[in-house]
Design an enzyme around this catalytic site. Structure first.
Site, short mmCIF file in Angstrom:
data_model
loop_
_atom_site.label_atom_id
_atom_site.label_comp_id
_atom_site.label_asym_id
_atom_site.label_seq_id
_atom_site.Cartn_x
_atom_site.Cartn_y
_atom_site.Cartn_z
CD GLU A 135 -0.11 -2.96 5.92
OE1 GLU A 135 0.34 -2.16 5.00
OE2 GLU A 135 -0.38 -4.36 5.55
CG HIS B 241 -2.74 4.95 6.17
ND1 HIS B 241 -1.80 5.57 5.33
CD2 HIS B 241 -2.68 3.55 6.10
CE1 HIS B 241 -1.37 4.73 4.61
NE2 HIS B 241 -1.68 3.55 4.81
CE LYS C 154 -3.98 -2.01 2.69
NZ LYS C 154 -4.70 -1.97 3.85
#
Length: 336
Positions: free
Chosen positions: A199, A203, A129
């Site tokens: 993950e 962010h 990503k």
């Protein structure tokens, strides 16, 4: 070459590294393919290899009951160094799907280096990503090329399927003004995708990859309780930007990625789409929108493209073309 002749070619021998929710979904996807056979699986505690092919149901059952495919008799091996040990067996595997969490941010690049140093030759594909992680892999281009490895990076849903759609949509325009990617993900049980959810937490403002990785399951659950299981993500560090920039389509500062992840409901909280806005040669401003069907799952939209890119990578590899390529440069090939 005719389709009949293509069907006579031996099935590609495929390995899946990582056997959490995404790795298990990848095994299920491969079970329905004639052109690919699952021969290797690795998790944190072991690996399994069978030249004639692994039964995905057996792999999933043993993993869920005992915590590792290494317990699968008679083809499993227990080891805390599963990826390296699997590579070192020198068993024939044509390509690997790295269904691995990139935690820490250099983990997948470090796995790529293991393959380079081993002398293995073949195709690697990931669904990575982060922009910074893809940049690390791109910096390894010469090493991958010298090692005889064809590496396909950013080949999941986004980056991946939606990046390719943006690259295609851009052809209508003389100039691209912006690319906006919005995704909706529904997960019935976050624990099936622990690494993916971590993950995503990385962010969120106030969190980093490192802090998200260090969170216990209890701490993750406490955060999800506060948000009613929903993670809203904006202006993410997503590799679609560097991939579209490298392909010469648009500068990375004109690419934005964000979305909503519902960790308690399988239904998507919103539709996943990419919007490409630009100016045509006649001077008109317009927007193309490519929207994924709401009925398609995250697993389907990640694993399907990943294996399509693995097949495309194998075609490059067979022509002696090695190095690193992204989903914005190469079209995936449909896997029957």
């Amino acid at each position: 070459m005719s389709t009949e002749n293509l069907n006579l070619a031996p099935a590609l021998r495929v390995g899946v590294l990582g056997f959490g929710g995404l790795g298990q979904a990848a095994a299920k996807v491969l079970a329905g393919k004639r052109e690919m056979t699952l021969v290797a699986v690795a998790d944190q505690k072991g690996y399994a290899y069978a030249a004639e092919g692994l039964n995905f149901k057996d792999c999933i059952a043993i993993y869920q009951s005992q915590g590792s495919v290494g317990y699968l008799e008679p083809v499993g091996t227990l080891t805390n160094n599963s990826i390296q040990d699997l590579i070192d067996t020198n068993q024939p595997v044509d390509g690997y799907f790295l269904a691995l969490p990139n935690l820490p941010n250099d983990f997948i690049p470090s796995v790529a280096r293991q393959f380079i140093q081993s002398g293995w030759r073949g195709v690697l594909v990931d669904a990575i990503k982060r922009t910074s992680a893809v940049e690390q892999l791109i910096a390894m281009k010469d090493e991958l090329q010298a090692a005889g490895i064809t590496y396909m990076t950013g080949c999941g849903a986004t980056p991946g399927l939606l990046t390719a759609a943006a690259a295609l949509a851009a052809q209508s325009y003389a100039e691209i003004h912006k690319v906006e990617i919005t995704f909706g993900v529904g997960i019935a049980n976050w624990e099936a995708y622990r690494a993916t959810v971590r993950e995503d937490i990385g962010h969120i403002p106030g969190y980093t990859v490192e802090t998200a990785r260090a969170m216990t399951d209890t701490e993750v659950e406490a955060l999800l309780d506060k948000t009613n299981g929903v993670l809203t993500l904006e202006n993410m560090e997503h590799a679609d930007d560097v991939m579209l920039e490298l392909a010469g389509i648009v500068s990375r500062d004109r690419v934005t990625v964000g979305g909503v992840v519902d960790t308690r409901n399988p239904k998507k909280p919103l539709s996943t789409n990419v919007k490409v806005t630009g100016r045509t040669f006649e001077g008109k401003i317009s927007t193309h929108t490519f929207t994924l069907g709401d009925e398609t799952s995250m697993a389907a939209n990640v694993c399907g493209p990943a294996f399509g890119y693995l097949k495309a990578g194998m075609q490059l590899h067979q022509r002696g073309i090695y190095g690193i390529f992204t989903a914005a440069e190469i079209m995936p090939q449909f896997v029957k």
